[in-house]
Design a protein around this motif. Structure first.
Motif, PDB file in Angstrom:
ATOM      1  N   UNK A   1       0.813  -1.215   0.000  1.00 56.58           N
ATOM      2  CA  UNK A   1       0.000   0.000   0.000  1.00 56.58           C
ATOM      3  C   UNK A   1       0.847   1.266   0.000  1.00 56.58           C
ATOM      4  N   UNK A   2       2.078   1.180   0.505  1.00 57.29           N
ATOM      5  CA  UNK A   2       2.918   2.383   0.607  1.00 57.29           C
ATOM      6  C   UNK A   2       4.123   2.335  -0.331  1.00 57.29           C
ATOM      7  N   UNK A   3       4.037   1.517  -1.394  1.00 53.39           N
ATOM      8  CA  UNK A   3       5.027   1.578  -2.457  1.00 53.39           C
ATOM      9  C   UNK A   3       6.129   0.559  -2.422  1.00 53.39           C
ATOM     10  N   UNK A   4       6.083  -0.399  -1.491  1.00 50.30           N
ATOM     11  CA  UNK A   4       7.066  -1.469  -1.484  1.00 50.30           C
ATOM     12  C   UNK A   4       6.633  -2.633  -2.362  1.00 50.30           C
ATOM     13  N   UNK A   5       7.433  -3.680  -2.380  1.00 49.86           N
ATOM     14  CA  UNK A   5       7.154  -4.849  -3.212  1.00 49.86           C
ATOM     15  C   UNK A   5       7.262  -6.112  -2.372  1.00 49.86           C
ATOM     16  N   UNK A   6       6.304  -7.004  -2.526  1.00 51.29           N
ATOM     17  CA  UNK A   6       6.351  -8.299  -1.852  1.00 51.29           C
ATOM     18  C   UNK A   6       7.170  -9.254  -2.715  1.00 51.29           C
ATOM     19  N   UNK A   7       8.341  -9.647  -2.231  1.00 48.04           N
ATOM     20  CA  UNK A   7       9.183 -10.604  -2.944  1.00 48.04           C
ATOM     21  C   UNK A   7       8.728 -12.032  -2.682  1.00 48.04           C
ATOM     22  N   UNK A   8       8.483 -12.329  -1.418  1.00 50.23           N
ATOM     23  CA  UNK A   8       8.007 -13.652  -1.014  1.00 50.23           C
ATOM     24  C   UNK A   8       6.775 -13.437  -0.146  1.00 50.23           C
ATOM     25  N   UNK A   9       5.631 -13.888  -0.607  1.00 45.30           N
ATOM     26  CA  UNK A   9       4.392 -13.716   0.145  1.00 45.30           C
ATOM     27  C   UNK A   9       4.469 -14.482   1.465  1.00 45.30           C
ATOM     28  N   UNK A  10       3.747 -14.042   2.467  1.00 48.13           N
ATOM     29  CA  UNK A  10       3.792 -14.722   3.768  1.00 48.13           C
ATOM     30  C   UNK A  10       3.524 -16.218   3.643  1.00 48.13           C
ATOM     31  N   UNK A  11       4.337 -17.013   4.346  1.00 45.55           N
ATOM     32  CA  UNK A  11       4.158 -18.459   4.347  1.00 45.55           C
ATOM     33  C   UNK A  11       4.617 -19.020   5.686  1.00 45.55           C
ATOM     34  N   UNK A  12       4.104 -20.196   6.027  1.00 43.85           N
ATOM     35  CA  UNK A  12       4.449 -20.848   7.289  1.00 43.85           C
ATOM     36  C   UNK A  12       5.747 -21.628   7.136  1.00 43.85           C
ATOM     37  N   UNK A  13       6.608 -21.502   8.119  1.00 41.34           N
ATOM     38  CA  UNK A  13       7.834 -22.302   8.197  1.00 41.34           C
ATOM     39  C   UNK A  13       7.591 -23.375   9.261  1.00 41.34           C
TER      40      UNK A  13
END
Length: 251
Positions: free
Chosen positions: A87-99
């Protein structure tokens, strides 16, 4: 151990071109011991200092990726942070995921291109020791857009800022509840190569900065910036044998 407040650095790990040699270097450099995970975690290595988790390391996971340290900030909800980043101009490289049951993570780029990550803790809460020799003591963003960085991370992590300067260049202390949690350094002037990309730099505490720098060199690393006195103490910028940059600080 208490869970770190959201927005506070909680973990660092190294993606490296040679995990075996990196393990040799850092265990000898800081007196760490190494625990190698099973196949489920791809050989991820956890470094311990006096039996306490202090940092991690793993192999490179993408073609063209360079050896580098990553900074993870604590999050109550990694998915909420990911939405905020976009929303503030960044980029998601790896979407949230469970480890597994360890926690939930995501990786991002800020608007200037500096990578960072968040960690929503599960059974693994993050580093168990800070600010002792051999442990993480500071995290610092090096960027060519100081004002843009302050605005972005302020929106993502609710940081406030205290303006300062280092070496005559603007510097911002990032604060939560009036406590410093990280720094932002402006990359400007002859000391910053034009091809150096924005990045988060990790600082490990040492008892003697000069001795630590010499030790790194003997182990096959490189002294990028000779030990220098700053307000926080004496620091040096170093590279491991695979080119991973990190700093040491004797407070």
């Amino acid at each position: 151990m208490t869970v770190p407040a959201p927005g506070v650095p909680t973990w660092v790990d190294l993606a490296t071109a040679d995990l075996g040699d990196a393990t040799r270097f850092y265990t000898e450099m800081f007196g760490w011991t190494a625990e190698v995970s099973g196949d489920d975690f791809g050989g991820y290595t956890t470094f311990l200092l006096n039996g306490l988790q202090v940092a991690g390391a793993g192999p490179l996971f993408g073609e063209g990726q360079q050896t580098a340290w990553s900074t993870y900030f604590a999050a109550d909800d990694a998915d909420v942070v990911a939405a905020r980043v976009e929303a503030v101009g960044g980029k998601v490289l790896v979407a949230p995921f469970d480890v597994m049951d360890q926690g939930r993570m995501a990786a991002f780029l800020d608007p200037a291109g500096a990578p960072f990550s968040v960690w929503e803790p599960g059974s693994m809460r993050g580093a168990e020791i800070f600010n002792a020799p051999g442990a993480l003591t500071w995290n610092e963003l090096n960027t060519r857009d100081l004002d843009g960085a302050k605005n972005f991370y302020g929106m993502v992590f609710d940081w406030q800022y205290q303006d300062a300067s280092i070496g005559g260049l603007p510097y911002a202390l990032c604060q939560l509840n009036q406590q410093p949690v990280a720094g932002v350094q402006l990359m400007a002037g002859a000391g910053w190569p034009d091809d150096l990309l924005p990045h988060w730099l990790v600082y490990f505490a040492v008892g003697d900065c000069d001795a630590a720098a010499e030790h790194a060199s003997r182990l096959g690393g490189r002294i990028v910036h000779q030990p220098t006195r700053i307000a926080a103490g004496r620091y040096a910028l170093l590279e491991d044998p695979q080119g991973g940059s990190f700093a040491v600080l004797a407070p």
